[in-house]
Motif scaffolding. Structure first.
Motif, PDB file in Angstrom:
ATOM      1  N   UNK A  45      17.406  32.690  -4.688  1.00  0.00           N
ATOM      2  CA  UNK A  45      18.598  31.841  -4.549  1.00  0.00           C
ATOM      3  C   UNK A  45      18.280  30.483  -3.925  1.00  0.00           C
ATOM      4  N   UNK A  46      17.220  30.410  -3.112  1.00  0.00           N
ATOM      5  CA  UNK A  46      16.894  29.140  -2.448  1.00  0.00           C
ATOM      6  C   UNK A  46      16.338  28.127  -3.445  1.00  0.00           C
TER       7      UNK A  46
ATOM      8  N   UNK B 227      21.233  32.087  16.980  1.00  0.00           N
ATOM      9  CA  UNK B 227      19.812  32.336  17.268  1.00  0.00           C
ATOM     10  C   UNK B 227      19.018  31.831  16.064  1.00  0.00           C
ATOM     11  N   UNK B 228      18.098  30.890  16.278  1.00  0.00           N
ATOM     12  CA  UNK B 228      17.286  30.341  15.190  1.00  0.00           C
ATOM     13  C   UNK B 228      15.933  31.022  15.165  1.00  0.00           C
ATOM     14  N   UNK B 229      15.531  31.552  14.025  1.00  0.00           N
ATOM     15  CA  UNK B 229      14.260  32.264  13.938  1.00  0.00           C
ATOM     16  C   UNK B 229      13.463  31.745  12.740  1.00  0.00           C
ATOM     17  N   UNK B 230      12.512  30.805  12.970  1.00  0.00           N
ATOM     18  CA  UNK B 230      11.683  30.349  11.856  1.00  0.00           C
ATOM     19  C   UNK B 230      10.791  31.494  11.373  1.00  0.00           C
ATOM     20  N   UNK B 231      10.636  31.645  10.068  1.00  0.00           N
ATOM     21  CA  UNK B 231       9.737  32.674   9.551  1.00  0.00           C
ATOM     22  C   UNK B 231       9.195  32.249   8.191  1.00  0.00           C
ATOM     23  N   UNK B 232       8.095  32.891   7.772  1.00  0.00           N
ATOM     24  CA  UNK B 232       7.561  32.682   6.433  1.00  0.00           C
ATOM     25  C   UNK B 232       8.109  33.802   5.569  1.00  0.00           C
ATOM     26  N   UNK B 233       8.857  33.443   4.533  1.00  0.00           N
ATOM     27  CA  UNK B 233       9.371  34.468   3.629  1.00  0.00           C
ATOM     28  C   UNK B 233       8.672  34.261   2.291  1.00  0.00           C
ATOM     29  N   UNK B 234       7.710  35.145   1.988  1.00  0.00           N
ATOM     30  CA  UNK B 234       6.945  34.946   0.756  1.00  0.00           C
ATOM     31  C   UNK B 234       7.699  35.535  -0.435  1.00  0.00           C
ATOM     32  N   UNK B 235       7.699  34.877  -1.598  1.00  0.00           N
ATOM     33  CA  UNK B 235       6.996  33.618  -1.860  1.00  0.00           C
ATOM     34  C   UNK B 235       7.846  32.364  -1.622  1.00  0.00           C
ATOM     35  N   UNK B 236       8.997  32.493  -0.962  1.00  0.00           N
ATOM     36  CA  UNK B 236       9.867  31.311  -0.784  1.00  0.00           C
ATOM     37  C   UNK B 236       9.244  30.274   0.135  1.00  0.00           C
TER      38      UNK B 236
ATOM     39  N   UNK C 274      16.484  50.637   4.111  1.00  0.00           N
ATOM     40  CA  UNK C 274      16.859  50.401   2.718  1.00  0.00           C
ATOM     41  C   UNK C 274      17.453  48.998   2.539  1.00  0.00           C
ATOM     42  N   UNK C 275      17.035  48.314   1.481  1.00  0.00           N
ATOM     43  CA  UNK C 275      17.626  47.012   1.147  1.00  0.00           C
ATOM     44  C   UNK C 275      16.791  45.814   1.565  1.00  0.00           C
ATOM     45  N   UNK C 276      15.771  46.046   2.394  1.00  0.00           N
ATOM     46  CA  UNK C 276      14.952  44.946   2.929  1.00  0.00           C
ATOM     47  C   UNK C 276      14.269  44.160   1.800  1.00  0.00           C
ATOM     48  N   UNK C 277      13.564  44.903   0.913  1.00  0.00           N
ATOM     49  CA  UNK C 277      12.830  44.243  -0.182  1.00  0.00           C
ATOM     50  C   UNK C 277      13.787  43.522  -1.117  1.00  0.00           C
ATOM     51  N   UNK C 278      14.920  44.177  -1.465  1.00  0.00           N
ATOM     52  CA  UNK C 278      15.892  43.573  -2.378  1.00  0.00           C
ATOM     53  C   UNK C 278      16.468  42.284  -1.782  1.00  0.00           C
ATOM     54  N   UNK C 279      16.723  42.317  -0.478  1.00  0.00           N
ATOM     55  CA  UNK C 279      17.308  41.142   0.182  1.00  0.00           C
ATOM     56  C   UNK C 279      16.328  39.974   0.177  1.00  0.00           C
ATOM     57  N   UNK C 280      15.063  40.258   0.524  1.00  0.00           N
ATOM     58  CA  UNK C 280      14.049  39.184   0.529  1.00  0.00           C
ATOM     59  C   UNK C 280      13.921  38.556  -0.860  1.00  0.00           C
ATOM     60  N   UNK C 281      13.955  39.407  -1.882  1.00  0.00           N
ATOM     61  CA  UNK C 281      13.830  38.930  -3.262  1.00  0.00           C
ATOM     62  C   UNK C 281      15.038  38.044  -3.617  1.00  0.00           C
ATOM     63  N   UNK C 282      16.234  38.497  -3.227  1.00  0.00           N
ATOM     64  CA  UNK C 282      17.454  37.730  -3.531  1.00  0.00           C
ATOM     65  C   UNK C 282      17.435  36.368  -2.824  1.00  0.00           C
TER      66      UNK C 282
ATOM     67  N   UNK D  27      25.047  22.940   8.104  1.00  0.00           N
ATOM     68  CA  UNK D  27      23.606  22.831   7.832  1.00  0.00           C
ATOM     69  C   UNK D  27      23.078  24.078   7.122  1.00  0.00           C
ATOM     70  N   UNK D  28      23.997  24.864   6.513  1.00  0.00           N
ATOM     71  CA  UNK D  28      23.595  26.113   5.853  1.00  0.00           C
ATOM     72  C   UNK D  28      23.186  25.872   4.407  1.00  0.00           C
ATOM     73  N   UNK D  29      21.975  26.323   4.047  1.00  0.00           N
ATOM     74  CA  UNK D  29      21.521  26.235   2.658  1.00  0.00           C
ATOM     75  C   UNK D  29      21.858  27.508   1.884  1.00  0.00           C
ATOM     76  N   UNK D  30      21.938  28.632   2.600  1.00  0.00           N
ATOM     77  CA  UNK D  30      22.251  29.908   1.966  1.00  0.00           C
ATOM     78  C   UNK D  30      22.940  30.800   2.997  1.00  0.00           C
ATOM     79  N   UNK D  31      24.078  31.400   2.612  1.00  0.00           N
ATOM     80  CA  UNK D  31      24.815  32.271   3.541  1.00  0.00           C
ATOM     81  C   UNK D  31      24.602  33.732   3.158  1.00  0.00           C
ATOM     82  N   UNK D  32      24.344  34.560   4.171  1.00  0.00           N
ATOM     83  CA  UNK D  32      24.286  36.009   3.971  1.00  0.00           C
ATOM     84  C   UNK D  32      25.561  36.579   4.579  1.00  0.00           C
ATOM     85  N   UNK D  33      26.485  37.026   3.734  1.00  0.00           N
ATOM     86  CA  UNK D  33      27.769  37.536   4.208  1.00  0.00           C
ATOM     87  C   UNK D  33      27.631  39.037   4.453  1.00  0.00           C
ATOM     88  N   UNK D  34      27.661  39.426   5.744  1.00  0.00           N
ATOM     89  CA  UNK D  34      27.409  40.822   6.116  1.00  0.00           C
ATOM     90  C   UNK D  34      28.730  41.571   6.267  1.00  0.00           C
TER      91      UNK D  34
END
Length: 417
Positions: free
Chosen positions: A171-172, A50-59, A159-167, A90-97
């Motif tokens: 990393x990008x 599932x592809x979901x374009x989004x604006x992730x500030x400030x990235x 919990x973890x939403x802000x930390x994840x966005x920051x990470x 085509x992955x620039x960054x992997x989130x390993x869950x």
């Protein structure tokens, strides 16, 4: 797609990976703040990516990709798993869950190794920490076991939403490295003349994507973009009153534009700029030398990234085969591949001619180029191919010193062989 939307191919791809039911889709929904992916307690709900374009500030603009669990079983599971593994190209960054209620096993270690081999940066997420009385010891032991920083996460506890966005942001690769098409060649106040033919294939009422993006990049560099058609170029250059820093043309009118552009004005094409932006220009330039070495009976693959409706004078199906026949006069076996399929066995081809990749991200194009290189097959893209068969080498690459060097070395190697 609106004029203001960043195309999906230009957004970094952030991909959620892990076992079925590890909660990847819940994390996607939390990050985007809206239900983009179907979630259910039953494992294996997500089947296709599932592809979901989004604006992730400030990235800035990214694409979040939710994938099927890689531990899926059975025949259908195998297909889903292959689709997910294809996404890694085509992955620039992997989130390993990782599911806190399950922990890690050989599966996670194998995935961690795959990502390491592909040099893909990883962020670890320990999900469903609401199920643990004390998450910190598990976080610490996983970080040691996987040699990976872990973010404790819980969609239900928010919990973890802000930390994840920051990470993700940290990393990008940063914007200025990602979107340079022509900007690194320009200084503020430079004049750039863009030559855009308006023909049957040009969409009514708008410019094609590479032209839009080049204009945007010129303006972001505080340079001045002057847009004209090929028949008005001579008049445009006379009226400017000063020499432009660069003339950029559609490759199909390169000869006319080269004739009308003074020799001391650098000239290149949109597709050469995109060859550099999306792939490895030096490698594509080396590939151009293979065109003259084709022999009767050689197989040539023409690969297109998108499946567009063919025009009567379609570039991949009609023009390129015609130019090949006219240029080298050999009987070739020409095959086509389009969309996301790229043949597994490339070794039987003498040359791959790839489209400009405006619908692929850079990592996918570089992956395709590494596959052709591993198979020992030269590759060019449409822009480099057209510039070469129209006799505009080396002029089209003179403003890129390393490509010029690759060209001279390829000529030298050819004269010795």
């Amino acid at each position: 797609m609106g004029m203001n939307d960043t195309p999906r191919s230009n957004r970094p791809h952030v991909v959620l990976l892990g076992r079925r039911n590890a909660g990847k889709s819940s994390i996607l929904n939390t990050l985007t703040g809206q239900p983009a992916a179907v979630v259910s307690p039953i494992g294996g709900t997500t089947t296709d990516p599932v592809f979901k374009p989004m604006e992730l500030l400030p990235a800035g603009p990214i694409v979040l990709v939710d994938t099927a669990g890689l531990d899926d079983e059975g025949e259908i599971g195998e297909l889903r798993r292959n689709k997910t593994l294809e996404i890694l190209n085509s992955t620039d960054l992997a989130l390993l869950v990782i599911d806190a209620t399950v922990g890690v096993g050989p599966f996670e270690h194998e995935l961690r190794e795959k990502l390491r081999i592909k040099k893909i940066p990883i962020i670890g997420i320990l999900n469903k920490i609401d199920a643990l009385a004390e998450p910190d010891p598990m976080v610490a032991s996983l970080e040691a076991e996987l040699n990976l920083a872990m973010i404790p996460f819980s969609a239900t506890m928010l919990r973890g939403d802000t930390e994840l966005k920051k990470a993700i942001t940290n990393t990008l690769p940063h914007n200025e490295d990602r979107f340079r098409i022509v900007g690194d060649l320009l200084s503020p106040g430079d004049l750039v003349v863009l030559v855009v033919p308006i023909d049957e294939a040009a969409p009514k009422g708008r410019l094609i994507l590479p032209q839009q993006q080049t204009i945007r990049d010129t303006l972001e560099s505080d340079a001045i973009a002057v847009v004209t058609k090929e028949h008005e170029l001579r008049l445009t250059l006379e009226r400017l009153g000063r020499k432009p820093r660069l003339v950029i043309t559609d490759s199909q009118v390169f000869m006319k534009v080269a004739a009308d552009t003074p020799k001391d004005v650098p000239l290149t094409s949109f597709s050469i700029l995109f060859a550099r932006h999306k792939g490895d220009l030096d490698e594509l330039v080396r590939g151009a030398r293979a065109i003259d070495r084709l022999r009767d009976g050689d197989r040539v693959l023409i690969a297109e990234a998108c499946t567009h409706q063919c025009q009567s004078d379609d570039i991949g199906r009609v023009k390129i085969p015609r130019w090949l026949r006219q240029t080298i006069g050999k009987r070739l076996i020409i095959e086509h591949a389009s969309g996301s399929s790229f043949p597994d066995d490339l070794s039987e081809y003498a040359l791959v001619i790839h489209c400009g990749a405006c619908m692929l991200n850079r990592r996918t194009m570089l992956h395709r180029m590494s596959e052709t290189k591993a198979a020992g097959v030269p590759i060019v893209n449409y822009g480099v191919f057209i510039a070469y068969v129209q006799g505009v080498f080396p002029r089209a690459i003179e403003c890129f010193p390393s490509a010029m060097l690759a060209w001279e070395q390829a000529i030298e190697a050819g004269s010795h062989s």
